[in-house]
Design a protein around this motif. Structure first.
Motif, PDB file in Angstrom:
ATOM      1  N   ASN A   1       3.653   5.342  -6.993  1.00 13.92           N
ATOM      2  CA  ASN A   1       3.399   4.785  -8.321  1.00 13.92           C
ATOM      3  C   ASN A   1       3.267   5.922  -9.342  1.00 13.92           C
ATOM      4  OD1 ASN A   1       2.630   3.405 -10.573  1.00 13.92           O
ATOM      5  ND2 ASN A   1       1.015   2.205  -9.556  1.00 13.92           N
TER       6      ASN A   1
ATOM      7  N   ARG B   1       2.218   2.143  -3.383  1.00 12.88           N
ATOM      8  CA  ARG B   1       1.233   2.728  -4.295  1.00 12.88           C
ATOM      9  C   ARG B   1       1.312   4.254  -4.313  1.00 12.88           C
ATOM     10  NH1 ARG B   1      -4.098  -0.901  -2.706  1.00 12.88           N
ATOM     11  NH2 ARG B   1      -3.386  -2.862  -3.640  1.00 12.88           N
ATOM     12  N   PHE B   2       1.720   4.821  -3.186  1.00 18.18           N
ATOM     13  CA  PHE B   2       1.846   6.287  -3.121  1.00 18.18           C
ATOM     14  C   PHE B   2       2.934   6.795  -4.062  1.00 18.18           C
ATOM     15  CE2 PHE B   2      -0.273   5.546   0.974  1.00 18.18           C
ATOM     16  CZ  PHE B   2      -1.236   6.541   0.938  1.00 18.18           C
TER      17      PHE B   2
ATOM     18  N   LYS C   1       0.826  -1.203   0.000  1.00 20.47           N
ATOM     19  CA  LYS C   1       0.000   0.000   0.000  1.00 20.47           C
ATOM     20  C   LYS C   1       0.866   1.261   0.000  1.00 20.47           C
ATOM     21  CE  LYS C   1      -4.142  -1.873   2.219  1.00 20.47           C
ATOM     22  NZ  LYS C   1      -5.055  -1.787   3.390  1.00 20.47           N
TER      23      LYS C   1
ATOM     24  N   HIS D   1       2.530   5.719 -12.396  1.00 12.65           N
ATOM     25  CA  HIS D   1       1.470   5.488 -13.389  1.00 12.65           C
ATOM     26  C   HIS D   1       0.158   6.170 -12.980  1.00 12.65           C
ATOM     27  CE1 HIS D   1       3.742   2.745 -15.886  1.00 12.65           C
ATOM     28  NE2 HIS D   1       4.117   2.088 -14.802  1.00 12.65           N
ATOM     29  N   TYR D   2       0.057   6.516 -11.689  1.00 13.86           N
ATOM     30  CA  TYR D   2      -1.127   7.208 -11.219  1.00 13.86           C
ATOM     31  C   TYR D   2      -1.125   8.647 -11.754  1.00 13.86           C
ATOM     32  CZ  TYR D   2      -4.570   9.332  -8.105  1.00 13.86           C
ATOM     33  OH  TYR D   2      -5.662  10.002  -7.614  1.00 13.86           O
ATOM     34  N   GLY D   3      -2.188   9.029 -12.464  1.00 12.17           N
ATOM     35  CA  GLY D   3      -2.294  10.358 -13.045  1.00 12.17           C
ATOM     36  C   GLY D   3      -1.495  10.533 -14.322  1.00 12.17           C
ATOM     37  N   GLU D   4      -0.993   9.433 -14.875  1.00 16.91           N
ATOM     38  CA  GLU D   4      -0.173   9.518 -16.091  1.00 16.91           C
ATOM     39  C   GLU D   4      -1.044   9.814 -17.315  1.00 16.91           C
ATOM     40  OE1 GLU D   4       2.974   6.722 -18.654  1.00 16.91           O
ATOM     41  OE2 GLU D   4       1.872   5.905 -16.932  1.00 16.91           O
ATOM     42  N   ASP D   5      -0.560  10.689 -18.174  1.00 16.68           N
ATOM     43  CA  ASP D   5      -1.248  11.006 -19.417  1.00 16.68           C
ATOM     44  C   ASP D   5      -1.012   9.875 -20.418  1.00 16.68           C
ATOM     45  OD1 ASP D   5      -2.698  12.352 -21.286  1.00 16.68           O
ATOM     46  OD2 ASP D   5      -1.320  14.052 -21.496  1.00 16.68           O
TER      47      ASP D   5
ATOM     48  N   ARG E   1       2.309  13.833 -16.901  1.00 21.62           N
ATOM     49  CA  ARG E   1       1.051  13.872 -16.145  1.00 21.62           C
ATOM     50  C   ARG E   1      -0.086  14.444 -16.986  1.00 21.62           C
ATOM     51  NH1 ARG E   1       2.045  10.232 -13.021  1.00 21.62           N
ATOM     52  NH2 ARG E   1       3.659   9.936 -14.597  1.00 21.62           N
ATOM     53  N   LYS E   2      -1.297  14.073 -16.642  1.00 19.35           N
ATOM     54  CA  LYS E   2      -2.475  14.690 -17.273  1.00 19.35           C
ATOM     55  C   LYS E   2      -2.571  16.150 -16.857  1.00 19.35           C
ATOM     56  CE  LYS E   2      -5.332  10.498 -17.538  1.00 19.35           C
ATOM     57  NZ  LYS E   2      -6.535   9.819 -17.010  1.00 19.35           N
TER      58      LYS E   2
END
Length: 432
Positions: free
Chosen positions: A9, A6-7, A3, A11-15, A146-147
């Motif tokens: 990661n 995951r902070f 867990k 890939h989270y918010g990746e465009d 990022r997006k």
């Protein structure tokens, strides 16, 4: 533990990768508007370095489009897109040449050729500049993928500082100082290279697909080449960082030596000069009144090692003729570095002087002619007669128990108009 990971990661918010690559490719080219923006940014940065204005330099870094081809080269290496790598390299070369030419031309025409602190700061890069470039590059490429691009991009433009080294290199060419030129170009190369390498690492970490198939042998050759280039860039920067550390330690030791050996004993140092970069380091001192014998100088030199000042010679200047010329030269040099703060203070003092009276003779005359007036004060004040109309009025305020009669007040007022050569004079009694 999973867990927690995951902070981190990425890939989270990746465009989407298509959008990221499209954005990267579109910012590589230096034609038309981009080239004009670059030239203008170089002029702004050169002016900032020339007048030692940090704010102007930061403004130039914010509008500079130089990071485009460097990030493009990093993406090209990470995806093995050699066509993109060639395009990025070509555009970076064009941007570099144009920037050098514009800054060279500016400093060649500028009447101010003196090296300011902002210029000198870009002539001796070290390992800390490598760290700034690498981690600044990491932030930049992470933001690009990022997006929501967010605020990091302007910060990266400031932190990685691509513009000032190029302008400093142009300054070195303009004044014919190859040491400044080589130091600034090395700093610029460090910034470009480690931004590119940090981009390469993030592209690999995010597992962007290879554009072209590359066999294992060729991939190892590319990795080996990158590793060798990193080493080539790092070795000089480590050496320069070590030299900087040694110089700072030397200056601290010199300060401690002078304090304990001279200042604490009541000797006033009026001249101090150190030379760290010579084969034998040197400290030159001169004193207000104390004169040392040859034996005393030798004895003090023998104690230099106690302060960590090995391979250092102490020279005490006692020849008044040579010393006088050196002190005058130092005063002349320092007088050319009058800061904006000093100029502002002087201007404020001059302005304040216009509102105060220091004429003792005038005060004595008033006391003699009007003995019952004291205590009193005289000053100037700005009177706002209308919205767009003001004038300066001379005001005498007295605190006598008994108010002056109208004739006496008029006589004093007329007399002050003559003495002060002003038609605006007022006499007022303070009731407090």
């Amino acid at each position: 533990m999973i867990k927690l990971l995951r902070f981190f990661n990425l890939h989270y918010g990746e465009d989407s990768r298509e959008n990221v690559l499209e954005n990267v490719v579109s910012n590589i080219s230096f034609r038309g508007a981009n080239l004009w923006i670059l030239a203008c940014a170089i002029v702004i940065a050169s002016v900032g370095l020339n007048v030692n204005s940090t704010a102007v330099i930061i403004g130039a870094m914010l509008i500079s489009p130089l990071m485009g081809p460097i990030v493009g080269a990093g993406f090209a290496l990470g995806t093995y897109d050699f066509d993109l790598l060639k395009k990025s390299g070509k555009n970076l070369a064009i941007a570099t040449v144009v920037s050098l030419f514009v800054s060279f031309l500016y400093f060649l025409l500028s009447p101010f050729k003196e090296a300011q602190s902002e210029l000198l700061a870009r002539t001796a890069p070290n390992i800390y500049d490598v760290l700034i470039a690498f981690f600044g590059g990491l932030v930049g490429v992470i933001a690009i993928t990022r997006k929501e691009k967010g605020n990091p991009i302007p910060g990266v433009a400031i932190a990685t500082a691509l513009m000032p080294p190029l302008c400093t290199a142009g300054y070195g060419l303009a004044i014919g100082n190859l040491s400044y030129f080589s130091g600034a170009i090395y700093l610029y190369t460090i910034n470009c290279f480690f931004i590119c390498i940090s981009t390469f690492f993030i592209v690999k970490l995010l597992k962007y697909p290879k554009v072209k198939f590359v066999d294992e042998v060729r991939e190892q050759r590319i990795t080996r080449t990158i590793s060798i280039l990193i080493l080539i860039m790092l070795v000089p920067s480590f050496y320069l960082a070590y030299s900087l550390l040694q110089e700072k330690k030397f200056m601290q030791n010199v300060s401690s030596f002078i304090q304990q050996e001279f200042s604490d004993k009541g000797y006033t140092v009026i001249y101090e000069k150190t030379n760290f970069n010579s084969r034998e380091k040197k400290i030159e001192l001169a004193f207000l009144s104390k004169r040392f014998s040859k034996t005393e100088v030798q004895d003090i030199n023998s104690r230099l090692g106690n302060y960590g000042l090995t391979n250092t010679a102490l020279v005490i200047r006692q020849d008044s003729t040579d010393l006088k010329s050196d002190i005058l030269a130092e005063i002349s040099r320092q007088s050319q570095h009058v800061s904006e703060k000093d100029i502002t203070i002087q201007n404020l003092r001059s302005e304040l002087a216009g509102y105060t009276f220091n004429d003792k003779a005038l005060m004595d005359e008033i006391t003699a002619l009007f003995p019952g007036l004291a205590p009193f004060s005289i000053g100037k004040q700005v009177v706002y007669a209308a919205k767009d109309s003001t004038y300066t009025e001379n005001v005498l305020v007295y605190q006598a128990e008994k108010a002056m009669d109208a004739d006496e007040r008029k006589r004093l007022s007329d007399w002050l108009k003559v003495k002060l050569k002003s038609t605006h004079v007022r006499v007022v009694r303070s009731t407090e």
